[in-house]
Design an enzyme around this catalytic site. Structure first.
Site, PDB file in Angstrom:
ATOM      1  N   SER A 160       0.817  -1.206   0.000  1.00  0.00           N
ATOM      2  CA  SER A 160       0.000   0.000   0.000  1.00  0.00           C
ATOM      3  C   SER A 160       0.850   1.255   0.000  1.00  0.00           C
ATOM      4  CB  SER A 160      -0.882  -0.003   1.243  1.00  0.00           C
ATOM      5  OG  SER A 160      -0.057  -0.243   2.363  1.00  0.00           O
TER       6      SER A 160
ATOM      7  N   THR B  85      -1.864   3.252   4.355  1.00  0.00           N
ATOM      8  CA  THR B  85      -0.968   4.406   4.259  1.00  0.00           C
ATOM      9  C   THR B  85      -0.114   4.472   5.507  1.00  0.00           C
ATOM     10  OG1 THR B  85      -2.478   5.707   2.953  1.00  0.00           O
ATOM     11  CG2 THR B  85      -1.006   6.950   4.386  1.00  0.00           C
TER      12      THR B  85
ATOM     13  N   THR C  58       1.884   6.936   0.513  1.00  0.00           N
ATOM     14  CA  THR C  58       0.925   5.882   0.150  1.00  0.00           C
ATOM     15  C   THR C  58       0.904   5.626  -1.349  1.00  0.00           C
ATOM     16  OG1 THR C  58      -1.399   5.239   0.455  1.00  0.00           O
ATOM     17  CG2 THR C  58      -1.004   7.496  -0.242  1.00  0.00           C
TER      18      THR C  58
ATOM     19  N   ARG D 253      -6.386   9.606  -9.873  1.00  0.00           N
ATOM     20  CA  ARG D 253      -6.961   9.939  -8.562  1.00  0.00           C
ATOM     21  C   ARG D 253      -5.847  10.236  -7.538  1.00  0.00           C
ATOM     22  NH1 ARG D 253      -6.625   7.891  -3.078  1.00  0.00           N
ATOM     23  NH2 ARG D 253      -8.553   8.400  -2.020  1.00  0.00           N
TER      24      ARG D 253
ATOM     25  N   THR E 221      -5.191   8.240   7.855  1.00  0.00           N
ATOM     26  CA  THR E 221      -5.241   7.108   6.951  1.00  0.00           C
ATOM     27  C   THR E 221      -6.709   6.766   6.715  1.00  0.00           C
ATOM     28  OG1 THR E 221      -4.568   4.793   6.613  1.00  0.00           O
ATOM     29  CG2 THR E 221      -4.978   5.470   8.871  1.00  0.00           C
ATOM     30  N   GLY E 222      -6.986   6.095   5.603  1.00  0.00           N
ATOM     31  CA  GLY E 222      -8.371   5.746   5.295  1.00  0.00           C
ATOM     32  C   GLY E 222      -8.809   6.392   3.993  1.00  0.00           C
TER      33      GLY E 222
HETATM   34  C1  SD4 Z   1      -5.849   7.578   0.207  1.00  0.00           C
HETATM   35  N1  SD4 Z   1      -5.599   7.816   2.560  1.00  0.00           N
HETATM   36  O1  SD4 Z   1      -5.236   7.590  -0.840  1.00  0.00           O
HETATM   37  C2  SD4 Z   1      -5.153   7.080   1.421  1.00  0.00           C
HETATM   38  C3  SD4 Z   1      -5.416   5.611   1.507  1.00  0.00           C
HETATM   39  C4  SD4 Z   1      -5.014   5.014   2.779  1.00  0.00           C
HETATM   40  O2  SD4 Z   1      -4.189   3.357   3.931  1.00  0.00           O
HETATM   41  O3  SD4 Z   1      -5.021   5.560   3.844  1.00  0.00           O
HETATM   42  N2  SD4 Z   1      -4.607   3.842   2.761  1.00  0.00           N
HETATM   43  O4  SD4 Z   1      -7.020   7.928   0.303  1.00  0.00           O
END
Ligand code: SD4
Length: 323
Positions: free
Chosen positions: A83, A185, A203, A213, A236-237
């Site tokens: 990731s 991330t 990330t 994106r 993160t998320g």
């Molecule tokens: C995102 N926040 O690209 C990142 C993804 C993520 O752990 O947190 N992955 O939206």
């Protein structure tokens, strides 16, 4: 380790089963000083090796900015972490595109987004911060800058990530499913011996995202924010939710107004609950104040983070809004 949304939920259950230490948020409730030495905290299980690398610098009295970069580089360079950086999961067309940002104690910031072929985007972000008058470089421009600065072009799509993407394509029927995500991330924030704060966030973004994106991680104020007078936060998320609520900036501003790290993180999650359609999505924040008080808090259960201080590196299971 499969890391799609379903498996993420499984993983989160596993976290509980592993009996990870309690809710650090509660420990951070008091605004009084809880740490005199350096401290580093970072998202997810790969936070353990990242903290360890950061500690090699912090533990010797080194600077937070050097520690945060060194910490996340370990995760970027390990192809097993699918990731971030090398071995990151690709977008739905098979391109590994990376986002990263860094901030130092002077409030300087650097970031790259939609960067391809470079294993350590965090170091490119640091170069943007230190060697250009700009904050953010994107796509081909970021790649060109990296190559001019001695970074090496490489193929970041490992066989393992390629195989997972090919399997995903069959099941997904090639639809962009933006609420199916990988939450791995690495966001890492640190306070050094001199009392200076810095942060880094890097990330490969949402797995199988649309080409082009960009998430929250390279957006200063969304995925990362540091104000040396107050504190630092990272996220993160599902990046779209943090971008819409400028979550990391919000947390630091709430701490400026007197909120503890846990109170600030909770309010930032509340904002997401109130203002966004968060169904089926996860968001988690880490916050660290100038005195070494810290917290992690998530929208839903299963968010783990690593904290290292006094030479001890431990995982914590964050409290969450949805139980
Ligand atoms: C995102 N926040 O690209 C990142 C993804 C993520 O752990 O947190 N992955 O939206």
């Amino acid at each position: 380790m499969k890391q799609n949304r379903r498996n993420f939920i499984k993983k989160t259950t596993m976290l509980g089963a592993l009996g990870l230490s309690g809710h650090l948020g509660c420990a951070a409730k008091s605004a009084k000083k809880t740490s005199s030495g350096p401290v580093v905290l970072s998202t997810w299980w790969h936070g353990i090796p990242a903290n360890k690398a950061a500690w090699e610098i912090l533990g010797k009295g080194g600077k937070a900015i050097d520690a945060v970069e060194a910490g996340v580089r370990v995760v970027e360079s390990n192809p097993e972490y699918q990731s971030v950086g090398l071995g990151g999961r690709p977008d739905r067309d098979g391109n590994v595109t990376l986002d990263a940002s860094i901030m130092d104690e002077k409030g300087e910031a650097g970031s790259v987004c939609f960067l391809q072929h470079i294993e350590n985007p965090i170091s490119v972000a640091r170069k943007v911060m230190e060697e250009t008058p700009h904050v953010m470089l994107a796509g081909d421009g970021a790649l060109q800058f990296a190559l001019q600065n001695g970074f090496v072009k490489k193929n970041l799509l490992t066989e393992k990530s390629k195989k997972a993407w090919e399997e995903w394509k069959i099941k997904s029927k090639y639809k962009p499913i933006i609420n199916i995500e990988n939450h791995d991330t690495i966001g890492l924030i640190a306070l050094d011996k001199n009392g200076d704060l810095s942060g880094a966030c890097t990330t490969s973004g949402l797995a199988y995202k649309m080409y082009g994106r960009v998430g929250d991680s390279p957006i200063i104020g969304a995925g990362l924010f540091v104000d040396n007078e107050v504190g630092a936060a990272t996220a993160t998320g599902m990046g779209e939710l943090m971008i819409k609520t400028v979550g990391s900036f919000l947390i630091v501003e709430l701490m400026r107004q007197g909120a503890t790290p846990i109170e600030a993180c909770k309010e930032a999650i509340q904002r997401i609950v109130k203002k966004t359609n968060y169904e089926d999505m996860q968001v988690a924040y880490l916050a660290l104040d100038k005195n070494g008080n810290k917290a992690g808090y998530a929208l839903r259960g299963g968010f783990g983070y690593a904290v290292m201080e006094n030479g001890e590196n431990k995982m914590y299971n964050a409290d969450s809004y949805l139980k």
